[in-house]
Design an enzyme around this catalytic site. Structure first.
Site, PDB file in Angstrom:
ATOM      1  N   SER A  54      -0.496  -5.320  -1.286  1.00 19.72           N
ATOM      2  CA  SER A  54       0.270  -5.355  -2.534  1.00 19.72           C
ATOM      3  C   SER A  54       1.782  -5.427  -2.337  1.00 19.72           C
ATOM      4  O   SER A  54       2.500  -5.773  -3.265  1.00 19.72           O
ATOM      5  CB  SER A  54      -0.070  -4.146  -3.400  1.00 19.72           C
ATOM      6  OG  SER A  54       0.502  -2.981  -2.871  1.00 19.72           O
ATOM      7  N   LYS A  95       5.223   1.195  -3.735  1.00 21.32           N
ATOM      8  CA  LYS A  95       5.668   0.101  -4.623  1.00 21.32           C
ATOM      9  C   LYS A  95       7.192   0.083  -4.670  1.00 21.32           C
ATOM     10  O   LYS A  95       7.858   0.991  -4.216  1.00 21.32           O
ATOM     11  CB  LYS A  95       5.131   0.302  -6.051  1.00 21.32           C
ATOM     12  CG  LYS A  95       3.626   0.459  -6.168  1.00 21.32           C
ATOM     13  CD  LYS A  95       2.879  -0.825  -5.909  1.00 21.32           C
ATOM     14  CE  LYS A  95       1.366  -0.579  -5.978  1.00 21.32           C
ATOM     15  NZ  LYS A  95       0.596  -1.704  -5.468  1.00 21.32           N
TER      16      LYS A  95
END
Length: 194
Positions: A54, A95
């Protein structure tokens, strides 16, 4: 003869006392090392293993990073920071911070806007070029979303393959573990992520 035996006995006692003192010093040194490791790990730094794609191309699956915990004792996360946070009770995510409390986040036509101002995302250039050449958007339109105070809006750099604030909602500042500052493994990939 008695003096010789007495002297020998004294040396044995001194030797036993010295050995006992050395053991005690080793136990104290070990206890201090364990205490320091605990303090460093729980308050200052921690290792984290990247799990998944990701954050590609910035971070790769199975890379190991050092997360600095101390930094967020003195300041709050900023847009662009790569953070580790508790996504669930037993799972941490890594993230990039896109927006902070009070910001309005929106993507239109593959362009990120914060408070209606376009924002350059240099970490996406490689994937954006590929998306443009192949005729699709890297980031689908969403928003505008106003970020509540005490919350963060986060996204993975691999926008087509990231479960982030677009799905899970904003992230509480209280759930932030720290900032990923150093990629230390594999050694030949040592670098400071941007």
């Amino acid at each position: 003869m008695e003096n010789h035996e007495s002297s020998h006995g004294m040396k044995e006692i001194e030797g036993a006392t010295k050995a006992k003192n050395e053991w005690w010093e080793w136990i104290k040194a070990l206890a201090i090392a364990i205490l320091l490791a605990f303090v460093i790990r729980s308050l200052l730094f921690a290792p984290f293993v990247v799990d998944g794609a990701s954050m590609m191309p910035t971070l790769h699956d199975r890379e190991r990073v050092i997360v600095t915990k101390l930094i967020y004792f003195v300041k709050e996360p900023s847009p662009g920071d790569i953070i580790v946070f508790h996504a669930t009770a037993d799972r941490d995510y890594i993230k990039r911070v896109i927006g902070v409390g009070g910001d309005i986040v929106e993507v239109r036509g593959d362009q990120l806007y914060i408070n209606q101002e376009p924002v350059d995302e240099p970490y996406l250039h490689e994937y954006k070029q590929q998306a443009e050449q192949e005729g699709y958007f890297l980031t689908g339109d969403f928003g505008p979303i106003e970020i509540p105070e005490g919350e963060l809006f986060v996204m993975g750099d691999n926008r087509l393959n990231s479960k982030d604030s677009r799905m899970i909602g904003t992230v509480s500042l209280k759930s932030v573990v720290g900032r990923a500052d150093v990629i230390f493994w594999p050694l030949n990939q040592f670098r400071f992520p941007k």
